[in-house]
Design an enzyme around this catalytic site. Sequence first.
Site, short mmCIF file in Angstrom:
data_model
loop_
_atom_site.label_atom_id
_atom_site.label_comp_id
_atom_site.label_asym_id
_atom_site.label_seq_id
_atom_site.Cartn_x
_atom_site.Cartn_y
_atom_site.Cartn_z
N HIS A 1 -10.39 2.89 -0.92
CA HIS A 1 -10.59 2.14 0.46
C HIS A 1 -11.54 0.88 0.59
CE1 HIS A 1 -9.79 4.21 4.39
NE2 HIS A 1 -9.47 3.98 3.45
N HIS B 1 0.77 -1.18 0.03
CA HIS B 1 0.22 -0.17 0.49
C HIS B 1 0.72 1.00 -0.26
CE1 HIS B 1 -3.98 1.77 0.56
NE2 HIS B 1 -3.39 2.73 1.44
#
Lengths: 221, 736
Positions: B101, B55
């Site tokens: 998300h 990430h």
Amino acid sequence: MQAAVVVFPGSNRDRDAVRALTLVTGRAPHTVWHHSTELPKADLIVLPGGFSHGDYLRCGAMAAHSPVMREVRAAAERGIPVLGVCNGFQILVEAHLLPGALLRNAALKFSCKRVTLRVETSNSPFLRRYNAGETITIPSAHGEGNYFAPPDLVKRLEDEDRVAFRYTYEHNGSVKDIAGILSENRRVLGMMPHPEDAVEELTGGIDGKRLFESIVEAVAQ
Amino acid sequence: MSQVLSRVHSERAVDLELAREHNLSTDEYERMLRIVGRAPSLTELGIFSAMWSEHCSYKSSRVWLKKLPTEGPRVIQGPGENAGVVDIGDGQAVVFKMESHNHPSFIEPYQGAATGVGGILRDVFTMGARPIANMNALRFGDPNHPKTKHLVSGVVAGIGGYGNSVGVPTVGGETEFHAGYNGNILVNAMTVGVAQTDRIFYSAAAGLGNPVVYVGSKTGRDGIRGAVMASAEFSGDSEAKRPTVQVGDPFTEKLLIEACLELMATDAIVSIQDMGAAGLTSSSVEMADKGGLGMELDLGRVPQRERGMTPYEIMLSESQERMLIILKPGREQLAEAIFHKWELDFAVIGKLTDTGRLVLRMNDKLYADLPVRPLVDEAPKYERPWERTPAPSPLDAAYDLPSPALDVLKTMIGTADLASKRWIWEQYDSLVRGDTVFGPGQSDAAVVRVDQTTSKALAITTDCTPRYCVADPVQGGRQAVAEAWRNLSAVGALPLAITDNMNFGNPEKPRIMGQFAGCIEGMAEACRVLDFPVVSGNVSLYNETDGEPILPTPAIGGVGLLADAHRAVGLALRDGLTLLLVGEPGTGHLGRTLYLREIHGKEAGPPPPVDLAAERRAGDFVRGQIQAGRIQASHDVGGGGLLVAVAEMAMASGVGAALELEEQAGLLFGEDQGRYILGTTDPDAVTRSAEQAKIPVRRIGQSRGSVLALGTASIEVAALKQANEAWLPALMAGEI
């Protein structure tokens, strides 16, 4: 005309109100922070839309106890016109400047759309440039705009010609489709839909503009 | 060495096993040991694991992302900052980015989606921009999957709950359904803001000794190691990961926006960065690294929501609504007064040093002492093996119309991907700020005025067609970019730049990496030919559950500029327009179309090819005609094909049309690319201009009445609208 827009933490249509007032009056309104213990001299007070203090409690419940609200109440008692839109309407109700309550929308969801309203009376400084019975289209955006009042209060509001606007169809569960009401002296108006977002052809039409023009005209007299 | 060893305090010994629990590989563990030069502390391990997570480090994707064009004459800031920045003239810039998300939204849909909106808003106002619009691209599993309804209602309520409160209009987006997302939904949120070009704020720290300031919410134990969670596949126990999901507070975010913008109007800020994924870790490391400096922090001064938090927890918390700011010396009081007015926490937690090291102390103990640069520069970078997606076989049959075309149309517009998403968009405040010219459902791209003093506006769209990408990633990548460019052109806007949100499965599988590589290749080609650079983006990998990957989904957020919003054109028909089909007519391509999937139950064949040169010619022509004021309605031909596109134009206003088109599946429902339908009162002038520009044009009918007619058959527009709008409310009410 000089207007004042009260800003609570979490207000989010304060800019929209400032823009509409500037456009119509040619003069930027004062903005007043919720902590203020005095109001600048103003011909009109606006409580704007938003989520004051996050509205995690009942909408408007905390804002109704802000220091500035004591001054707003005193001004209203002196006859200064007060407009509460959306969260501003919720605050006026929580502050007992207008009767009734605003519950969650019957569908239990936030709803944003342009709504058609019937103007029920032109007997108010806010409504003199409308004709009673005409329909207008303005934006509406709220999750808790379901107006509730017991039958005797509804009857009183109707008998005293204090229903300002009704939705022309079932919109959010409001009793008798009430979208906005007036105080006894007709100088405090609370409404859920947003006339301040309907003042320009390019962005939502101009059906809300006459509300501000009405108050300018009334103040000038 | 031994002296250093004894100095750095660790709550427990760090070994390979603990490192592996932190998602570090054996190689990565050894690399960390080399950099630290001694046994790392627990806090240090936490920092490495967060910074080197997929990430934060983009370790699988970086080598590929470099292939995307990122420069252009208007680009002020490309990828690498909190958001991209593009010049829009008059001393103004548009600042935008899209971010995923996905993992948190699957685990806890309301908070996952809400904090996705909060995070992307912060990325934009961190740069000094006031957010003026939000968009979102959502992908859910099969509508009938037992989880889908719960996820849809939670995600939509979360996006609305956050966006509505902060007073930024959510003006559009897209929502699709496919069984490929049953185990991993996609929630991609985009924010667009406007800044003054001379007041843009960056994240590079500068100025030895300058104070490091923490503002916003207090730090709690929520979202700890969220970035690590979002860098792994799901298995059956994903619900157990709920504590790694952050909890959002839009009220605080609204205050933070106002406070930051108020501080930004002064001269107090050197640099600023939001605490997003990996919280205080990534913000402090990235700011120090970009400035080539060191940073010393006293974690005891970090405002805390809970008692007894350890340095490890403080560094890895992903509590929301927090920012890290480097102030100019002597401006602390000014800044503190502003944040206190807005009732937000403010704390000087450290200072910049010239050591190049991140030094963390708490209660007079040293918990970390790491060199900043290697933590970033020596982050692992993988050239993962990849295999090219095999070319799809051609369609095995003609797939003719099984029933009259208007019946097929009525069926199609009531299916998941074509049905109206009104149930969703009415839960979003699309009108706050009073600058929305075209909101959801009114036009191919949303149109939002830049501010109240001008009629300059931005056009905004999000696009991707994963069913194309899975069959042919290169064509799918091209198409995603081309469609965004087309949607901006269709409202009359000049396309400026894009943000990309790359959503894929497990990159350690060569098949998945091949999808990624193919999409990047196609996107890069399209960006080049269309002069449409990438200025920001986000990569979300490991969107797999029990080995089942999602469809490759490179979601594109495109932004365009309209000099005068009065010239923008929506899709609604009005009476008396001539309808023109503009662009290469194509071959009636049925592979991978919605028609093939919904009517014949097949997901097969190659996707429609994208001819980028033809795309460019057609789009430039359409934009020119709109700007010349000749066009009254405009719509690109997208999913569902020509007849669906006309129906959408009719449903937008209730005005019908009489069409002169052959009843043939490929013509009516093929998804050939690079085409538009224009409604005009001056068809002769438009046709003449098209001939001069060598753009194919065909007259396909006239708008009138309240009926859509095809030859002798017809259907009421109201009946189409009913079919189109009934599906989603019925699904959500449990009636389907």
